[in-house]
Motif scaffolding. Structure first.
Motif, PDB file in Angstrom:
ATOM      1  N   TRP A  49      -0.881   3.667  -6.133  1.00 38.04           N
ATOM      2  CA  TRP A  49      -1.796   4.661  -6.707  1.00 38.04           C
ATOM      3  C   TRP A  49      -2.830   5.103  -5.683  1.00 38.04           C
ATOM      4  CZ3 TRP A  49      -3.302   2.344 -12.199  1.00 38.04           C
ATOM      5  CH2 TRP A  49      -2.172   2.379 -13.020  1.00 38.04           C
ATOM      6  N   ARG A  50      -3.371   4.135  -4.934  1.00 30.54           N
ATOM      7  CA  ARG A  50      -4.405   4.464  -3.958  1.00 30.54           C
ATOM      8  C   ARG A  50      -3.848   5.339  -2.836  1.00 30.54           C
ATOM      9  NH1 ARG A  50      -8.060   0.021  -0.809  1.00 30.54           N
ATOM     10  NH2 ARG A  50      -6.013  -0.706  -0.119  1.00 30.54           N
ATOM     11  N   LYS A  51      -2.634   5.051  -2.408  1.00 26.23           N
ATOM     12  CA  LYS A  51      -2.035   5.838  -1.336  1.00 26.23           C
ATOM     13  C   LYS A  51      -1.807   7.285  -1.761  1.00 26.23           C
ATOM     14  CE  LYS A  51       0.230   2.096   1.198  1.00 26.23           C
ATOM     15  NZ  LYS A  51       1.530   1.483   1.604  1.00 26.23           N
ATOM     16  N   VAL A  52      -1.459   7.478  -3.007  1.00 26.00           N
ATOM     17  CA  VAL A  52      -1.229   8.833  -3.529  1.00 26.00           C
ATOM     18  C   VAL A  52      -2.544   9.602  -3.640  1.00 26.00           C
ATOM     19  CG1 VAL A  52      -0.481  10.154  -5.545  1.00 26.00           C
ATOM     20  CG2 VAL A  52       0.881   8.208  -4.746  1.00 26.00           C
ATOM     21  N   SER A  53      -3.629   8.897  -4.032  1.00 24.33           N
ATOM     22  CA  SER A  53      -4.926   9.556  -4.231  1.00 24.33           C
ATOM     23  C   SER A  53      -6.023   8.772  -3.508  1.00 24.33           C
ATOM     24  CB  SER A  53      -5.244   9.656  -5.725  1.00 24.33           C
ATOM     25  OG  SER A  53      -4.215  10.296  -6.442  1.00 24.33           O
ATOM     26  N   HIS A  72     -10.624   5.011  -7.749  1.00 18.95           N
ATOM     27  CA  HIS A  72     -11.105   3.866  -6.980  1.00 18.95           C
ATOM     28  C   HIS A  72     -11.955   2.944  -7.860  1.00 18.95           C
ATOM     29  CE1 HIS A  72     -12.499   1.530  -3.546  1.00 18.95           C
ATOM     30  NE2 HIS A  72     -13.716   1.631  -4.042  1.00 18.95           N
ATOM     31  N   SER A  73     -12.782   3.530  -8.710  1.00 19.57           N
ATOM     32  CA  SER A  73     -13.599   2.732  -9.614  1.00 19.57           C
ATOM     33  C   SER A  73     -12.725   1.942 -10.581  1.00 19.57           C
ATOM     34  CB  SER A  73     -14.554   3.648 -10.385  1.00 19.57           C
ATOM     35  OG  SER A  73     -15.340   2.915 -11.288  1.00 19.57           O
ATOM     36  N   LEU A  74     -11.653   2.563 -11.061  1.00 19.57           N
ATOM     37  CA  LEU A  74     -10.728   1.876 -11.967  1.00 19.57           C
ATOM     38  C   LEU A  74     -10.043   0.714 -11.246  1.00 19.57           C
ATOM     39  CD1 LEU A  74      -8.259   3.493 -14.464  1.00 19.57           C
ATOM     40  CD2 LEU A  74      -7.435   1.752 -12.898  1.00 19.57           C
ATOM     41  N   LEU A  75      -9.602   0.937 -10.006  1.00 12.30           N
ATOM     42  CA  LEU A  75      -8.927  -0.114  -9.244  1.00 12.30           C
ATOM     43  C   LEU A  75      -9.849  -1.303  -9.018  1.00 12.30           C
ATOM     44  CD1 LEU A  75      -7.075   2.016  -6.524  1.00 12.30           C
ATOM     45  CD2 LEU A  75      -6.184   1.181  -8.698  1.00 12.30           C
ATOM     46  N   LYS A  76     -11.100  -0.993  -8.745  1.00  9.65           N
ATOM     47  CA  LYS A  76     -12.086  -2.042  -8.506  1.00  9.65           C
ATOM     48  C   LYS A  76     -12.273  -2.909  -9.747  1.00  9.65           C
ATOM     49  CE  LYS A  76     -16.931  -2.592  -7.083  1.00  9.65           C
ATOM     50  NZ  LYS A  76     -18.161  -1.867  -6.680  1.00  9.65           N
ATOM     51  N   HIS A  77     -12.381  -2.277 -10.898  1.00  8.54           N
ATOM     52  CA  HIS A  77     -12.577  -3.029 -12.142  1.00  8.54           C
ATOM     53  C   HIS A  77     -11.307  -3.778 -12.536  1.00  8.54           C
ATOM     54  CE1 HIS A  77     -14.757  -4.078 -15.734  1.00  8.54           C
ATOM     55  NE2 HIS A  77     -13.842  -3.539 -16.526  1.00  8.54           N
ATOM     56  N   ALA A  78     -10.154  -3.192 -12.250  1.00 13.88           N
ATOM     57  CA  ALA A  78      -8.879  -3.789 -12.647  1.00 13.88           C
ATOM     58  C   ALA A  78      -8.555  -5.038 -11.855  1.00 13.88           C
ATOM     59  CB  ALA A  78      -7.751  -2.774 -12.485  1.00 13.88           C
ATOM     60  N   THR A  79      -9.118  -5.170 -10.666  1.00 14.11           N
ATOM     61  CA  THR A  79      -8.775  -6.300  -9.788  1.00 14.11           C
ATOM     62  C   THR A  79      -9.899  -7.321  -9.687  1.00 14.11           C
ATOM     63  OG1 THR A  79      -9.484  -4.963  -7.880  1.00 14.11           O
ATOM     64  CG2 THR A  79      -7.131  -4.973  -8.414  1.00 14.11           C
ATOM     65  N   ARG A  80     -10.808  -7.336 -10.646  1.00 13.55           N
ATOM     66  CA  ARG A  80     -11.969  -8.221 -10.542  1.00 13.55           C
ATOM     67  C   ARG A  80     -11.563  -9.701 -10.569  1.00 13.55           C
ATOM     68  NH1 ARG A  80     -11.687  -5.876 -15.489  1.00 13.55           N
ATOM     69  NH2 ARG A  80     -11.991  -7.135 -17.376  1.00 13.55           N
ATOM     70  N   THR A  81     -10.564 -10.047 -11.379  1.00 12.86           N
ATOM     71  CA  THR A  81     -10.117 -11.439 -11.430  1.00 12.86           C
ATOM     72  C   THR A  81      -9.458 -11.842 -10.124  1.00 12.86           C
ATOM     73  OG1 THR A  81      -9.832 -11.429 -13.835  1.00 12.86           O
ATOM     74  CG2 THR A  81      -8.589 -13.072 -12.600  1.00 12.86           C
ATOM     75  N   LEU A  82      -8.625 -10.967  -9.575  1.00 15.29           N
ATOM     76  CA  LEU A  82      -7.956 -11.266  -8.312  1.00 15.29           C
ATOM     77  C   LEU A  82      -8.957 -11.335  -7.164  1.00 15.29           C
ATOM     78  CD1 LEU A  82      -4.758  -9.046  -8.649  1.00 15.29           C
ATOM     79  CD2 LEU A  82      -4.947 -11.526  -8.903  1.00 15.29           C
ATOM     80  N   ALA A  83      -9.993 -10.501  -7.220  1.00 12.81           N
ATOM     81  CA  ALA A  83     -11.023 -10.541  -6.176  1.00 12.81           C
ATOM     82  C   ALA A  83     -11.755 -11.877  -6.195  1.00 12.81           C
ATOM     83  CB  ALA A  83     -12.005  -9.388  -6.355  1.00 12.81           C
ATOM     84  N   LYS A  84     -12.029 -12.390  -7.397  1.00 10.62           N
ATOM     85  CA  LYS A  84     -12.689 -13.693  -7.503  1.00 10.62           C
ATOM     86  C   LYS A  84     -11.824 -14.806  -6.924  1.00 10.62           C
ATOM     87  CE  LYS A  84     -15.752 -12.973 -11.478  1.00 10.62           C
ATOM     88  NZ  LYS A  84     -16.080 -13.431 -12.852  1.00 10.62           N
ATOM     89  N   LYS A  85     -10.510 -14.614  -6.996  1.00 15.30           N
ATOM     90  CA  LYS A  85      -9.595 -15.612  -6.453  1.00 15.30           C
ATOM     91  C   LYS A  85      -9.382 -15.441  -4.956  1.00 15.30           C
ATOM     92  CE  LYS A  85      -7.035 -16.319 -10.784  1.00 15.30           C
ATOM     93  NZ  LYS A  85      -5.713 -16.221 -11.447  1.00 15.30           N
ATOM     94  N   GLY A  86      -9.959 -14.377  -4.387  1.00 11.16           N
ATOM     95  CA  GLY A  86      -9.865 -14.169  -2.945  1.00 11.16           C
ATOM     96  C   GLY A  86      -8.647 -13.397  -2.500  1.00 11.16           C
ATOM     97  N   ALA A  87      -7.972 -12.684  -3.403  1.00 13.52           N
ATOM     98  CA  ALA A  87      -6.802 -11.891  -3.023  1.00 13.52           C
ATOM     99  C   ALA A  87      -7.239 -10.763  -2.093  1.00 13.52           C
ATOM    100  CB  ALA A  87      -6.118 -11.319  -4.264  1.00 13.52           C
ATOM    101  N   GLU A  88      -6.633 -10.709  -0.912  1.00 11.86           N
ATOM    102  CA  GLU A  88      -7.119  -9.796   0.125  1.00 11.86           C
ATOM    103  C   GLU A  88      -7.025  -8.329  -0.290  1.00 11.86           C
ATOM    104  OE1 GLU A  88      -6.399  -8.888   4.878  1.00 11.86           O
ATOM    105  OE2 GLU A  88      -5.528 -10.659   3.943  1.00 11.86           O
ATOM    106  N   THR A  89      -5.896  -7.923  -0.857  1.00 10.89           N
ATOM    107  CA  THR A  89      -5.749  -6.519  -1.263  1.00 10.89           C
ATOM    108  C   THR A  89      -6.772  -6.145  -2.322  1.00 10.89           C
ATOM    109  OG1 THR A  89      -3.382  -6.581  -0.776  1.00 10.89           O
ATOM    110  CG2 THR A  89      -4.157  -4.791  -2.169  1.00 10.89           C
ATOM    111  N   ALA A  90      -6.998  -7.050  -3.267  1.00  8.89           N
ATOM    112  CA  ALA A  90      -8.001  -6.795  -4.298  1.00  8.89           C
ATOM    113  C   ALA A  90      -9.378  -6.617  -3.689  1.00  8.89           C
ATOM    114  CB  ALA A  90      -8.008  -7.933  -5.314  1.00  8.89           C
ATOM    115  N   LEU A  91      -9.688  -7.411  -2.677  1.00 12.09           N
ATOM    116  CA  LEU A  91     -10.989  -7.308  -2.012  1.00 12.09           C
ATOM    117  C   LEU A  91     -11.136  -5.982  -1.276  1.00 12.09           C
ATOM    118  CD1 LEU A  91     -11.185 -10.974  -0.763  1.00 12.09           C
ATOM    119  CD2 LEU A  91     -12.807  -9.914  -2.331  1.00 12.09           C
TER     120      LEU A  91
END
Length: 310
Positions: free
Chosen positions: A159-163, A170-189
């Motif tokens: 989705w990000r590559k397309v837009s 971008h705001s939606l992606l940030k909110h959607a990956t909050r759990t993965l970001a807490k776990k340290g997932a690099e793409t989510a960060l």
């Protein structure tokens, strides 16, 4: 069947509308939605349209879940027809009602197992003009990320590559990956603006408050170094391993702060975290552990003593 049809007709007519401004709405409708989900499972068409009418004035996100469990294909097909409904409450219902792990709602095991089943809903509604709808889409994606992190991150990266310049997405992606970001997932960060972790060195880290009382603040001092010739953004979180009643520890992530570093800059910062009493968590006197996560990179745990007043 005729009695149920007449009952649902009456229920629908009691709802607030342009022609009935004094009708029922908000929490007064909740028990009516539960009535439909309890006695209406064998009357799919009548029930699903009644729930649609109800969701416009309250929400049918909980009541529709038995229909996904017992009439999965028909409910998905009907929801697909309503993806472009002019009412934002209906569009939000499509995402929220089909969330696999809706808080306080019945779990939808089939959707937990296979995120593809609801993907058309999310793909269509991710660009919805309503922030109310998009927030539900982000929460739905976050649910899926707990069991299918790689699948979700790959889809969201597409989705990000397309837009790439779409700030709303971008705001939606940030909110959607909050759990993965807490776990340290690099793409989510990276969705949250973090720089590549290999460019960052944690030079030193120490806890300045080895003993605290519940309600007081932990203080830490950390030195970071940007080892790259480009500016870096750090997303720094606290990792607290809390002592439980059984003597074991459970880790919880507490949001820290964002730090900017210029090329090759070394910066010393102080972080603080107040350990507040909350109703959803019980603290116990004894040894706890503090650690740090910066763009997914973690340091060794540092012990501290927490005193809980009796």
């Amino acid at each position: 069947s005729e009695d149920i049809e007449q009952l649902f007709f009456i229920l629908t007519k009691t709802l607030k509308s342009d022609t009935n401004p004094e009708g029922l709405c908000k929490f007064l409708v909740w028990p009516l939605t539960e009535c439909v989900s309890t006695i209406g499972l064998s009357h799919f068409e009548l029930s699903i349209h009644t729930l649609k009418a109800m969701t416009m004035v309250f929400t049918s996100e909980f009541a529709v879940r038995p229909f996904f469990i017992h009439h999965e294909e028909k409910t998905i097909a009907q929801f697909e027809k309503w993806l472009t409904d002019p009412n934002e409450h209906v569009r939000r219902w499509i995402s929220e009602g089909s969330r696999p792990l809706l808080p306080w709602g019945k779990k939808l095991p089939r959707f937990v197992e296979n995120p593809q089943l609801t993907w058309l809903f999310l793909e269509t509604l991710k660009n919805d003009p309503s922030a109310y709808v998009r927030k539900s889409v982000a929460n739905h994606l976050n649910d899926h990320s707990k069991h299918h992190p790689d699948f979700i991150l790959a889809k969201l990266e597409q989705w990000r590559k397309v837009s790439p310049c779409d700030t709303t997405l971008h705001s939606l992606l940030k909110h959607a990956t909050r759990t993965l970001a807490k776990k340290g997932a690099e793409t989510a960060l990276t969705f949250r603006g973090a720089s590549h972790l290999s460019n960052i060195q944690i030079v030193s880290a120490k806890l300045l408050t080895p003993e605290v009382t519940l309600g007081q603040t932990l203080h830490a001092e950390i030195t970071f170094k940007n080892q790259h010739h480009e500016p870096a953004t750090l997303l720094v979180d606290h990792l607290i391993s809390l002592l439980r009643k059984n003597g074991k520890h459970t880790q919880k992530v507490f949001k820290g702060k964002q730090i900017k570093l210029t090329p090759f800059e070394e910066k010393r910062i102080q972080l603080s975290l107040t350990l507040k009493p909350v109703t959803v968590r019980t603290y116990y006197t004894g040894t706890q552990f503090w650690s740090l996560q910066a763009n997914g990179k973690r340091i060794e745990k540092i012990a501290f003593h927490l005193q809980v007043p009796t």
